[in-house]
Design a protein around this motif. Structure first.
Motif, short mmCIF file in Angstrom:
data_model
loop_
_atom_site.label_atom_id
_atom_site.label_comp_id
_atom_site.label_asym_id
_atom_site.label_seq_id
_atom_site.Cartn_x
_atom_site.Cartn_y
_atom_site.Cartn_z
N ASN A 1 -64.30 39.82 30.87
CA ASN A 1 -64.58 38.39 31.05
C ASN A 1 -63.31 37.62 30.73
OD1 ASN A 1 -65.27 35.65 30.10
ND2 ASN A 1 -67.37 36.28 30.48
N LYS A 2 -62.78 36.90 31.69
CA LYS A 2 -61.47 36.28 31.51
C LYS A 2 -61.48 35.21 30.42
CE LYS A 2 -62.10 33.03 35.38
NZ LYS A 2 -61.53 32.54 36.65
N LYS A 3 -62.65 34.56 30.22
CA LYS A 3 -62.72 33.56 29.16
C LYS A 3 -62.63 34.22 27.79
CE LYS A 3 -65.59 29.81 27.36
NZ LYS A 3 -66.80 29.00 27.55
N ILE A 4 -63.36 35.33 27.60
CA ILE A 4 -63.31 36.04 26.32
C ILE A 4 -61.94 36.66 26.11
CG2 ILE A 4 -64.28 38.00 25.03
CD1 ILE A 4 -66.97 37.37 26.39
N ALA A 5 -61.38 37.24 27.16
CA ALA A 5 -60.05 37.87 27.05
C ALA A 5 -58.98 36.87 26.67
CB ALA A 5 -59.69 38.57 28.36
N SER A 6 -59.17 35.60 27.05
CA SER A 6 -58.15 34.58 26.77
C SER A 6 -58.35 33.92 25.40
CB SER A 6 -58.18 33.50 27.85
OG SER A 6 -59.37 32.73 27.76
N ALA A 7 -59.38 34.32 24.66
CA ALA A 7 -59.61 33.72 23.34
C ALA A 7 -58.40 33.96 22.45
CB ALA A 7 -60.86 34.32 22.71
N THR A 8 -58.14 33.02 21.56
CA THR A 8 -57.03 33.17 20.62
C THR A 8 -57.25 34.39 19.73
OG1 THR A 8 -56.97 30.75 20.59
CG2 THR A 8 -55.58 31.90 18.99
N HIS A 9 -58.49 34.60 19.31
CA HIS A 9 -58.85 35.76 18.49
C HIS A 9 -60.21 36.28 18.93
CE1 HIS A 9 -55.64 34.53 15.76
NE2 HIS A 9 -56.20 33.34 15.66
N ASN A 10 -60.36 37.60 18.99
CA ASN A 10 -61.66 38.24 19.15
C ASN A 10 -61.86 39.15 17.93
OD1 ASN A 10 -62.89 37.41 21.75
ND2 ASN A 10 -61.00 38.22 22.62
N ILE A 11 -62.56 38.62 16.95
CA ILE A 11 -62.78 39.32 15.68
C ILE A 11 -64.04 40.16 15.82
CG2 ILE A 11 -63.25 38.95 13.21
CD1 ILE A 11 -62.04 35.92 14.68
N TYR A 12 -64.01 41.39 15.34
CA TYR A 12 -65.26 42.17 15.42
C TYR A 12 -65.45 43.06 14.21
CZ TYR A 12 -62.76 46.45 17.02
OH TYR A 12 -61.95 47.55 17.13
N ALA A 13 -66.71 43.47 14.04
CA ALA A 13 -67.07 44.46 13.02
C ALA A 13 -68.30 45.20 13.51
CB ALA A 13 -67.36 43.78 11.68
N TYR A 14 -68.40 46.46 13.10
CA TYR A 14 -69.60 47.22 13.45
C TYR A 14 -70.00 48.12 12.30
CZ TYR A 14 -66.48 51.19 14.53
OH TYR A 14 -65.55 52.21 14.46
N ARG A 15 -71.30 48.45 12.27
CA ARG A 15 -71.85 49.38 11.28
C ARG A 15 -72.82 50.31 11.99
NH1 ARG A 15 -74.70 47.67 6.46
NH2 ARG A 15 -73.47 49.16 5.26
N ILE A 16 -72.58 51.58 11.86
CA ILE A 16 -73.44 52.61 12.48
C ILE A 16 -73.95 53.54 11.39
CG2 ILE A 16 -73.49 54.56 14.09
CD1 ILE A 16 -71.19 53.12 15.63
N TYR A 17 -75.27 53.71 11.31
CA TYR A 17 -75.83 54.57 10.28
C TYR A 17 -75.92 56.01 10.80
CZ TYR A 17 -78.89 56.42 6.67
OH TYR A 17 -79.40 57.17 5.64
N CYS A 18 -75.31 56.93 10.10
CA CYS A 18 -75.33 58.34 10.47
C CYS A 18 -76.42 59.03 9.65
CB CYS A 18 -73.97 58.99 10.20
SG CYS A 18 -72.59 58.13 10.99
N GLU A 19 -77.55 59.30 10.29
CA GLU A 19 -78.70 59.86 9.56
C GLU A 19 -78.40 61.24 8.98
OE1 GLU A 19 -82.37 59.79 11.59
OE2 GLU A 19 -82.24 57.66 12.13
N HIS B 1 -77.41 47.43 10.60
CA HIS B 1 -76.74 48.65 11.04
C HIS B 1 -77.04 48.90 12.51
CE1 HIS B 1 -80.70 49.92 9.44
NE2 HIS B 1 -80.69 50.77 10.46
N ASN B 2 -76.23 49.79 13.09
CA ASN B 2 -76.32 50.13 14.51
C ASN B 2 -76.13 48.89 15.39
OD1 ASN B 2 -76.77 52.72 13.65
ND2 ASN B 2 -78.97 52.69 14.04
N VAL B 3 -75.11 48.12 15.04
CA VAL B 3 -74.84 46.89 15.78
C VAL B 3 -73.35 46.56 15.70
CG1 VAL B 3 -75.34 45.39 13.80
CG2 VAL B 3 -75.57 44.48 16.12
N LEU B 4 -72.85 46.00 16.79
CA LEU B 4 -71.48 45.49 16.88
C LEU B 4 -71.56 43.98 17.06
CD1 LEU B 4 -68.34 45.57 17.58
CD2 LEU B 4 -69.06 45.93 19.95
N VAL B 5 -70.79 43.25 16.27
CA VAL B 5 -70.70 41.79 16.42
C VAL B 5 -69.25 41.42 16.68
CG1 VAL B 5 -71.04 39.54 15.34
CG2 VAL B 5 -72.68 41.39 14.89
N VAL B 6 -69.04 40.67 17.75
CA VAL B 6 -67.71 40.15 18.10
C VAL B 6 -67.79 38.63 18.06
CG1 VAL B 6 -65.89 40.07 19.85
CG2 VAL B 6 -67.33 42.11 19.65
N VAL B 7 -66.82 38.00 17.39
CA VAL B 7 -66.76 36.54 17.39
C VAL B 7 -65.45 36.11 18.05
CG1 VAL B 7 -66.75 34.43 16.02
CG2 VAL B 7 -68.15 36.36 15.29
#
Length: 320
Positions: A208-226, A257-263
């Protein structure tokens, strides 16, 4: 005779339509209401080495009485390079007072990038830096997330290189944007259970060109390994110092958990100081609530009320 507001507005519309037609996918509308736009400019090589994003805000008096408010976004652009390019753009404005100048600015920037590509200058350093620096930013979050300075997609390529199966692209959801002093923040969320899915979601978002042009794309994810009864988690500042660690810390507190969030943050030219971290976390929390990873405030209050009533009932039974 001074131009009327309607005439000035029409000049802006005409210029934006022309630039959109000329530059196609490289032209991006960040916020139509606030008149924030950006354009990705490169050195015209088949595989560009030197790229830059010009972000502009058109004030009500542009072009007849006010210059555009602009920001030059490039990881390599700093110090003397920045000053020289900024001076060139301001000189163009002065030489063309009252005229539409965005096309001249874009082509001047392209000329500089082509000169760099043809010269013996070393290839640019791709590390991003934040426009905002606070003395105490992020000290408490260093242990939560060590910033990844490499391209986050390349890093995930390394992490997932051992897995050959083609993971399905999870659904991607987008939260409501928050705008403050011309900076805009928007969260994106996707359910993930493997690092490869994280990589696929990021790749899809950056299409997405709008997202790609953002000054920052900060992200974090947490995945639970059973199988190991532990969490696989990571974060990325993307140049916004400590923001990834703060986002991951929020997700840990909320126990998601089991989710990715990008801001995504589109910087509007006005420093927000610590408020930017508040907006990043609020965006993230809102989208987690919206898609039921976290109970809303109302639901939390109801649950707290039920717990309180249960404790009272138990106490009465004990007394009898």
């Amino acid at each position: 005779m001074a131009s009327s507001d309607a005439e000035v507005a029409q000049q802006q519309i005409d210029e934006i339509e022309a630039l959109s037609s000329i530059y196609g996918e490289d032209w991006c509308v960040v916020d139509e209401d606030e008149k924030i736009y950006c354009i990705k400019i490169n050195d015209c090589l088949d595989q560009p080495k030197w790229t830059l994003c010009l972000q502009v805000i058109l004030p009500p008096g542009y072009p007849t009485a006010e210059p555009p408010i602009y920001q030059l976004n490039a990881p390599w652009l700093r110090g003397q390079d920045y000053m020289e390019l900024a001076n060139s753009l301001e000189e163009i404005y002065i030489q063309n007072l009252g005229e539409s100048i965005l096309y001249l600015w874009v082509e001047k920037i392209r000329e500089v990038l082509i000169e760099k590509a043809q010269s013996s200058d070393p290839e640019p350093d791709i590390k991003k830096t934040s426009e905002e620096v606070d003395e105490n930013d992020g000290d408490d979050f260093v242990l939560d997330c060590q910033p990844i300075h490499e391209d986050p997609i390349k890093m995930l390529n390394y992490i997932t290189s051992g897995s050959q199966e083609d993971e399905e692209l999870p659904p991607i959801h987008h939260g409501n944007p928050i705008t403050d002093r011309r900076s805009t923040f928007q969260a994106h969320l996707a359910p993930v259970v493997t690092p490869r899915q994280v990589k696929r979601v990021l790749e899809k978002l950056y299409e997405n060109k709008k997202i790609a042009s953002a000054t920052h794309n900060i992200y974090a994810y947490r995945i639970y390994c059973e199988d190991k009864q532990t969490f696989l988690q990571d974060c990325e500042d993307d140049g916004e110092t400590a923001a990834g660690g703060r986002l991951l810390h929020l997700m840990q507190i909320l126990n998601v958990h089991n989710v990715l969030v990008v801001v995504s943050r589109w910087y509007g030219g006005i420093l927000l100081g610590p408020d930017r971290f508040k907006h990043i976390n609020n965006c993230a929390r809102n989208v987690l609530v919206e898609y039921s990873y976290v109970p809303s405030v109302e639901e939390s209050s109801k649950q707290a009320g039920k717990s309180k009533k249960t404790r009272k009932d138990n106490k009465k039974r004990t007394e009898h």
